[in-house]
Design a protein around this motif. Structure first.
Motif, PDB file in Angstrom:
ATOM      1  N   VAL A  64      12.602  -4.768   6.626  1.00 41.66           N
ATOM      2  CA  VAL A  64      13.402  -4.711   7.848  1.00 41.66           C
ATOM      3  C   VAL A  64      13.012  -5.838   8.796  1.00 41.66           C
ATOM      4  O   VAL A  64      13.866  -6.476   9.415  1.00 41.66           O
ATOM      5  CB  VAL A  64      13.269  -3.330   8.535  1.00 41.66           C
ATOM      6  CG1 VAL A  64      13.860  -3.347   9.934  1.00 41.66           C
ATOM      7  CG2 VAL A  64      13.926  -2.261   7.683  1.00 41.66           C
ATOM      8  N   SER A  65      11.717  -6.111   8.914  1.00 44.43           N
ATOM      9  CA  SER A  65      11.290  -7.181   9.832  1.00 44.43           C
ATOM     10  C   SER A  65      11.733  -8.555   9.333  1.00 44.43           C
ATOM     11  O   SER A  65      11.985  -9.455  10.123  1.00 44.43           O
ATOM     12  CB  SER A  65       9.775  -7.154  10.040  1.00 44.43           C
ATOM     13  OG  SER A  65       9.111  -7.541   8.857  1.00 44.43           O
ATOM     14  N   GLN A  66      11.867  -8.714   8.017  1.00 46.19           N
ATOM     15  CA  GLN A  66      12.291 -10.007   7.462  1.00 46.19           C
ATOM     16  C   GLN A  66      13.802 -10.151   7.390  1.00 46.19           C
ATOM     17  O   GLN A  66      14.319 -11.256   7.293  1.00 46.19           O
ATOM     18  CB  GLN A  66      11.703 -10.195   6.063  1.00 46.19           C
ATOM     19  CG  GLN A  66      10.213 -10.418   6.070  1.00 46.19           C
ATOM     20  CD  GLN A  66       9.683 -10.650   4.669  1.00 46.19           C
ATOM     21  OE1 GLN A  66      10.353 -11.218   3.827  1.00 46.19           O
ATOM     22  NE2 GLN A  66       8.462 -10.201   4.438  1.00 46.19           N
ATOM     23  N   GLN A 123       0.826  -1.206   0.000  1.00 45.56           N
ATOM     24  CA  GLN A 123       0.000   0.000   0.000  1.00 45.56           C
ATOM     25  C   GLN A 123       0.860   1.255   0.000  1.00 45.56           C
ATOM     26  O   GLN A 123       0.525   2.242  -0.641  1.00 45.56           O
ATOM     27  CB  GLN A 123      -0.946   0.008   1.208  1.00 45.56           C
ATOM     28  CG  GLN A 123      -2.076  -0.981   1.081  1.00 45.56           C
ATOM     29  CD  GLN A 123      -3.039  -0.872   2.262  1.00 45.56           C
ATOM     30  OE1 GLN A 123      -2.797  -0.169   3.230  1.00 45.56           O
ATOM     31  NE2 GLN A 123      -4.153  -1.573   2.152  1.00 45.56           N
ATOM     32  N   THR A 124       1.985   1.184   0.727  1.00 48.75           N
ATOM     33  CA  THR A 124       2.886   2.340   0.786  1.00 48.75           C
ATOM     34  C   THR A 124       4.332   1.846   0.739  1.00 48.75           C
ATOM     35  O   THR A 124       4.620   0.683   1.039  1.00 48.75           O
ATOM     36  CB  THR A 124       2.703   3.136   2.096  1.00 48.75           C
ATOM     37  OG1 THR A 124       3.081   2.292   3.193  1.00 48.75           O
ATOM     38  CG2 THR A 124       1.283   3.626   2.279  1.00 48.75           C
ATOM     39  N   MET A 125       5.211   2.773   0.381  1.00 47.23           N
ATOM     40  CA  MET A 125       6.633   2.440   0.397  1.00 47.23           C
ATOM     41  C   MET A 125       7.073   2.167   1.839  1.00 47.23           C
ATOM     42  O   MET A 125       7.895   1.283   2.092  1.00 47.23           O
ATOM     43  CB  MET A 125       7.449   3.576  -0.210  1.00 47.23           C
ATOM     44  CG  MET A 125       8.874   3.179  -0.518  1.00 47.23           C
ATOM     45  SD  MET A 125       9.870   4.504  -1.232  1.00 47.23           S
ATOM     46  CE  MET A 125       9.080   4.760  -2.797  1.00 47.23           C
ATOM     47  N   SER A 126       6.507   2.875   2.777  1.00 42.67           N
ATOM     48  CA  SER A 126       6.833   2.656   4.188  1.00 42.67           C
ATOM     49  C   SER A 126       6.502   1.229   4.610  1.00 42.67           C
ATOM     50  O   SER A 126       7.256   0.596   5.353  1.00 42.67           O
ATOM     51  CB  SER A 126       6.063   3.632   5.077  1.00 42.67           C
ATOM     52  OG  SER A 126       6.458   4.952   4.822  1.00 42.67           O
ATOM     53  N   GLY A 127       5.376   0.723   4.134  1.00 40.42           N
ATOM     54  CA  GLY A 127       4.978  -0.649   4.445  1.00 40.42           C
ATOM     55  C   GLY A 127       5.994  -1.658   3.913  1.00 40.42           C
ATOM     56  O   GLY A 127       6.332  -2.633   4.588  1.00 40.42           O
ATOM     57  N   MET A 128       6.477  -1.417   2.699  1.00 42.23           N
ATOM     58  CA  MET A 128       7.489  -2.303   2.112  1.00 42.23           C
ATOM     59  C   MET A 128       8.774  -2.262   2.934  1.00 42.23           C
ATOM     60  O   MET A 128       9.363  -3.295   3.231  1.00 42.23           O
ATOM     61  CB  MET A 128       7.768  -1.878   0.664  1.00 42.23           C
ATOM     62  CG  MET A 128       8.747  -2.764  -0.091  1.00 42.23           C
ATOM     63  SD  MET A 128      10.503  -2.351  -0.017  1.00 42.23           S
ATOM     64  CE  MET A 128      10.576  -0.687  -0.575  1.00 42.23           C
ATOM     65  N   ILE A 129       9.186  -1.077   3.335  1.00 42.75           N
ATOM     66  CA  ILE A 129      10.419  -0.940   4.114  1.00 42.75           C
ATOM     67  C   ILE A 129      10.283  -1.619   5.469  1.00 42.75           C
ATOM     68  O   ILE A 129      11.178  -2.342   5.910  1.00 42.75           O
ATOM     69  CB  ILE A 129      10.809   0.548   4.253  1.00 42.75           C
ATOM     70  CG1 ILE A 129      11.171   1.109   2.874  1.00 42.75           C
ATOM     71  CG2 ILE A 129      11.942   0.729   5.254  1.00 42.75           C
ATOM     72  CD1 ILE A 129      11.320   2.619   2.833  1.00 42.75           C
TER      73      ILE A 129
END
Length: 127
Positions: A38-40, A28-34
């Motif tokens: 990071v979590s993975q 949905q957002t670039m922030s969500g991808m980041i």
């Protein structure tokens, strides 16, 4: 859900920004991808690669002296065989008592070394 109140700024080149946009297209957002990236992210793979490299270095250190010793002995045996051949004194007994046993020791050593290398290579492949 916890409210997101912290802001993290990242400076990117144009190429990096385009890559981020492309990779975040499924989010949905670039922030969500980041956040997801990071979590993975996991340093375990890097740590295991370093461990495997250390194992390989240790393997070479461990076997370097033995390999030098075996090589020296084999060279001496072959030099003596050449001397015997020149003097026409080389016989079957020398092969059976010196060259064949030396060759067998070298083959066993190389098989052991190869086995250790295979274990380390499998460890690397699992990463």
């Amino acid at each position: 859900m916890e409210r997101r109140t912290y802001l993290c700024k990242v400076r990117l080149s144009k190429e990096e920004y385009e890559l981020f946009k492309k990779k975040s297209s499924g989010y949905q957002t670039m922030s969500g991808m980041i956040r997801d990236a990071v979590s993975q992210f996991n340093d375990v793979g890097t740590v295991k690669r370093i461990e495997a490299l250390n194992d390989m270095t240790g393997l070479y250190r461990k076997y370097q002296q033995d390999l030098s010793w075996l090589g020296g002995n084999f060279n001496q045996a072959m030099k003596r065989a050449n001397e015997l051949a020149i003097s026409e004194s080389l016989d079957q007994r020398y092969y059976e008592q010196v060259i064949i046993p030396q060759s067998k020791r070298i083959l066993l050593f190389l098989e052991e070394l190869k086995s250790e290398q295979t274990k380390i290579a499998k460890k690397l492949i699992r990463l």
